[in-house]
Enzyme design. Sequence first.
Site, PDB file in Angstrom:
ATOM      1  CE1 TYR A  57      -3.025  -3.040   0.279  1.00  0.00           C
ATOM      2  CE2 TYR A  57      -3.288  -2.625   2.616  1.00  0.00           C
ATOM      3  CZ  TYR A  57      -3.564  -3.378   1.491  1.00  0.00           C
ATOM      4  OH  TYR A  57      -4.409  -4.462   1.595  1.00  0.00           O
ATOM      5  CG  HIS A 123      -1.051  -8.727  -0.196  1.00  0.00           C
ATOM      6  ND1 HIS A 123      -0.614  -7.430  -0.152  1.00  0.00           N
ATOM      7  CD2 HIS A 123      -2.402  -8.643  -0.354  1.00  0.00           C
ATOM      8  CE1 HIS A 123      -1.640  -6.597  -0.282  1.00  0.00           C
ATOM      9  NE2 HIS A 123      -2.721  -7.316  -0.408  1.00  0.00           N
ATOM     10  CB  SER A 202     -13.513  -4.851  -0.930  1.00  0.00           C
ATOM     11  OG  SER A 202     -12.278  -4.310  -1.328  1.00  0.00           O
ATOM     12  N   PRO A 203     -15.653  -4.783   2.142  1.00  0.00           N
ATOM     13  CG  PRO A 203     -15.904  -4.127   4.374  1.00  0.00           C
ATOM     14  CD  PRO A 203     -14.878  -4.263   3.292  1.00  0.00           C
ATOM     15  NE  ARG A 206     -12.266  -3.956  -5.423  1.00  0.00           N
ATOM     16  CZ  ARG A 206     -11.093  -4.188  -4.841  1.00  0.00           C
ATOM     17  NH1 ARG A 206     -10.424  -3.176  -4.315  1.00  0.00           N
ATOM     18  NH2 ARG A 206     -10.572  -5.405  -4.771  1.00  0.00           N
ATOM     19  N   GLY A 207     -16.971   0.851  -2.402  1.00  0.00           N
ATOM     20  CA  GLY A 207     -17.825   2.031  -2.426  1.00  0.00           C
ATOM     21  C   GLY A 207     -19.160   1.824  -3.100  1.00  0.00           C
ATOM     22  CB  ALA A 211     -24.482   5.998  -1.064  1.00  0.00           C
TER      23      ALA A 211
END
Length: 335
Positions: A57, A123, A202-203, A206-207, A211
């Site tokens: 990251y 990873h 990513s629950p 990813r947005g 909303a």
Amino acid sequence: MSLPERALGPFTVSAVSLGCMNLSHAYSAPPPPDYSERLLNRALDLGVTMLDTAALYGGGNNERLIGAAVGHRRGAFTLASKCVLGLRDGKRVLDGSPEAITASIEGSLERLGTDHIDLMYLHRPDPAVPIEESIGALVRAKEAGKIGAIGVSEMSAETIRRAHAVHPIAAVQTEYSLTVRNPEIAVLDTCAELGIGFVAFSPVARGLLAASVRDDAYAQGDIRAAMPRFTGDTLAHNLIAVRSFEALAGDIGITPAQLALAWLLARAPHVVPIPGTTRIEHLEEDIAAATIVVPAEALARAEAIFASGAIRGARYPRPMQVQVSTETFPDEELA
């Protein structure tokens, strides 16, 4: 402040913990360091007890941020990081060799400003290196006191079993949400059988389930611009189900992100979602989901909205898909 807790291998962590990637990597430009520092400390103040990062990251900048921002509160949280994936000249490099793993851990310790990382994941699986060799490198790091427990990420049930045969695996981390159900094929059951915790990254898709995705006009460098289900006509189709989901959340009186997290928490007691965010108000919203009780009927309605066909498009572009071994559905679209 305390939150509901769940077991994760030898650790007890907040039922909703924090994925820190967004603060340095993958989406829009990261927030200023002082704001990120406030966000991380706010998370701890609200009862979050696990922070998740990785060598990948921001090319190590995310680990540096965590060390600088909350290193003085090291005893207040379980620290998780990852090796095997890294950045070299701006490109992802996959190397699961024991030598690379050892070097990656040393780099992570230095960037984090600590001599011990509680949970270290592989990873991704490296197809060029037997999983037993990669796990062996982590075992040696554990014996040296540099890490406390071992995890794996985005791996199949078969690979998890092979890894677990070398050394008990504390946690498996894989993408899991109402829109990504792959762990239900085999990995969730395998974790339950072997006593392994499951960390859902990513629950909120990813947005998509928070909303925050309305079109594909992403900022430069946003990885969603290369993800098939987040662009063009495919995204337009997917937003049909998303709008129904948002309406359901409104009927219940909670936010879409909270409904998405509540659904995950209800799946199994060994599931720990790690939403990420760059905004403190969204952090507070996500953490509140740990204490929200959603009626089973509403959770079933949410699941029905995302029945087969509601979401189209591969979840990864091909260069990323070939780096995972997670099971896929027979009718799943792959890049």
